[in-house]
Design a protein around this motif. Sequence first.
Motif, PDB file in Angstrom:
ATOM      1  N   ASP A 112       0.851  -1.180   0.000  1.00 39.20           N
ATOM      2  CA  ASP A 112       0.000   0.000   0.000  1.00 39.20           C
ATOM      3  C   ASP A 112       0.895   1.241   0.000  1.00 39.20           C
ATOM      4  O   ASP A 112       2.128   1.134  -0.046  1.00 39.20           O
ATOM      5  CB  ASP A 112      -0.951   0.018   1.212  1.00 39.20           C
ATOM      6  N   ARG A 113       0.281   2.413   0.058  1.00 42.14           N
ATOM      7  CA  ARG A 113       1.038   3.667   0.010  1.00 42.14           C
ATOM      8  C   ARG A 113       1.963   3.806   1.217  1.00 42.14           C
ATOM      9  O   ARG A 113       3.104   4.249   1.087  1.00 42.14           O
ATOM     10  CB  ARG A 113       0.055   4.848  -0.062  1.00 42.14           C
ATOM     11  N   ASP A 144       5.447  11.750  -4.526  1.00 37.86           N
ATOM     12  CA  ASP A 144       4.370  10.771  -4.670  1.00 37.86           C
ATOM     13  C   ASP A 144       3.792  10.862  -6.083  1.00 37.86           C
ATOM     14  O   ASP A 144       3.450  11.946  -6.556  1.00 37.86           O
ATOM     15  CB  ASP A 144       3.271  11.060  -3.634  1.00 37.86           C
ATOM     16  N   GLY A 146       1.500   8.267  -6.872  1.00 39.21           N
ATOM     17  CA  GLY A 146       0.341   7.398  -6.760  1.00 39.21           C
ATOM     18  C   GLY A 146       0.519   6.047  -7.423  1.00 39.21           C
ATOM     19  O   GLY A 146       1.623   5.545  -7.580  1.00 39.21           O
ATOM     20  N   SER A 147      -0.608   5.471  -7.804  1.00 35.75           N
ATOM     21  CA  SER A 147      -0.619   4.164  -8.476  1.00 35.75           C
ATOM     22  C   SER A 147      -1.006   4.351  -9.939  1.00 35.75           C
ATOM     23  O   SER A 147      -1.863   5.177 -10.272  1.00 35.75           O
ATOM     24  CB  SER A 147      -1.629   3.228  -7.806  1.00 35.75           C
ATOM     25  N   ASN A 210      -1.380   7.508 -13.462  1.00 36.82           N
ATOM     26  CA  ASN A 210      -2.133   7.819 -12.247  1.00 36.82           C
ATOM     27  C   ASN A 210      -3.276   8.791 -12.549  1.00 36.82           C
ATOM     28  O   ASN A 210      -3.293   9.433 -13.609  1.00 36.82           O
ATOM     29  CB  ASN A 210      -1.183   8.399 -11.195  1.00 36.82           C
ATOM     30  N   GLU A 230      -4.279  -0.567 -10.428  1.00 38.04           N
ATOM     31  CA  GLU A 230      -3.175  -0.052  -9.603  1.00 38.04           C
ATOM     32  C   GLU A 230      -1.976  -0.999  -9.625  1.00 38.04           C
ATOM     33  O   GLU A 230      -1.460  -1.416  -8.602  1.00 38.04           O
ATOM     34  CB  GLU A 230      -3.666   0.197  -8.171  1.00 38.04           C
ATOM     35  N   VAL A 233       3.193   1.233  -8.182  1.00 41.87           N
ATOM     36  CA  VAL A 233       3.336   2.463  -7.398  1.00 41.87           C
ATOM     37  C   VAL A 233       4.700   3.009  -7.780  1.00 41.87           C
ATOM     38  O   VAL A 233       5.724   2.636  -7.221  1.00 41.87           O
ATOM     39  CB  VAL A 233       3.257   2.185  -5.887  1.00 41.87           C
ATOM     40  N   ARG A 268       3.307  15.631  -1.253  1.00 43.87           N
ATOM     41  CA  ARG A 268       2.568  14.426  -0.871  1.00 43.87           C
ATOM     42  C   ARG A 268       1.183  14.756  -0.326  1.00 43.87           C
ATOM     43  O   ARG A 268       0.221  14.010  -0.555  1.00 43.87           O
ATOM     44  CB  ARG A 268       3.383  13.604   0.127  1.00 43.87           C
TER      45      ARG A 268
END
Length: 325
Positions: A112-113, A144, A146-147, A210, A230, A233, A268
């Motif tokens: 996950d993030r 960041d 994201g995905s 993203n 997703e 990342v 972020r």
Amino acid sequence: MRFCTLVYFLLIISGLFGCKNFEKTRTIKLAHGLDVNHSVHLAMVKMGVDLNELSDGKLILEIYPSQQLGTERQCLELLQIGSLDMTKVSVGVLENFAPKMKVLGLPFLFRDREHAFKVLDGPVGRQLLEDGEKYWLKGLGYYDAGSRSFYTKDRPINSPEDLDGLKIRVMESVTAIDMVTSLGGSPTPISWGELYTSLQQGVVDGAENNPPSFYLSRHYEVCKYYSLDEHTVLPDVLLAGTHLWKRLSSEEKEWLTQAVENSISYQRKLWMESEKEALDAVQEAGVKIIRPDKTLFSEKIKGIYEQYKVNEELYRLIQEIQETR
């Protein structure tokens, strides 16, 4: 007489300009490929403000957005020869210059993030940044991004089988090419600046990125399906050329490092807001958001990880990432 004249001349010059005006001001040129409304650009603007304040005006940041000075690959090349001071690139492009970075582009690598940030801000992330110095690239930190997920023109992606026969734009990244191939698609490297036209003209059937990039690029005007699998990342990396870094004094490095850290925290926070705004905006514009079963995709790419077992160093990095808690 001549001596007195010289002294008088120097006194006049000193009075006109003052001692402070003889202090050097250094301008740092930073280029990137994103829109001026993107969270990365806004964070860079903050970096410039902070840098000016921290250095009392001795360091000035000039920002060139929207590929004004070239693509991400071209900006990296400019950094290496000292014609550009700083840039932001995706890890997917950076892996062509600093090979160990390719591990960060592996699909479904992070849980996950939160896991991603622990890795990037921890020993593994720092090691990867430091490794770039042998290629004249000084890694400063991670933004960041994201995905990344698939978006397509004519049909939704509910499972990997839906990618069969589709030409999918990818970055110039071996890892991204391997991923799309493993999922059944036909990977097609195209620069970001050429992608909108390529989608319009049917050169490719879709792409992957993203939510904010999908929205700000206006690719949603052409692609009406966005499948949130997703798969990666993939962070953005802020870099300085070692040519610049070696010219900076210890004090200047401290100022720049602090300004960079401030900008990363700020970016972020902005990113989290921009993701929701982007998804809301593309839905309002008629894009269908699909949330497929991610395990269908992750099962298909297991073979990619097997390839890394022949490289002990990279495989060890993968294990360290997976074991990070």
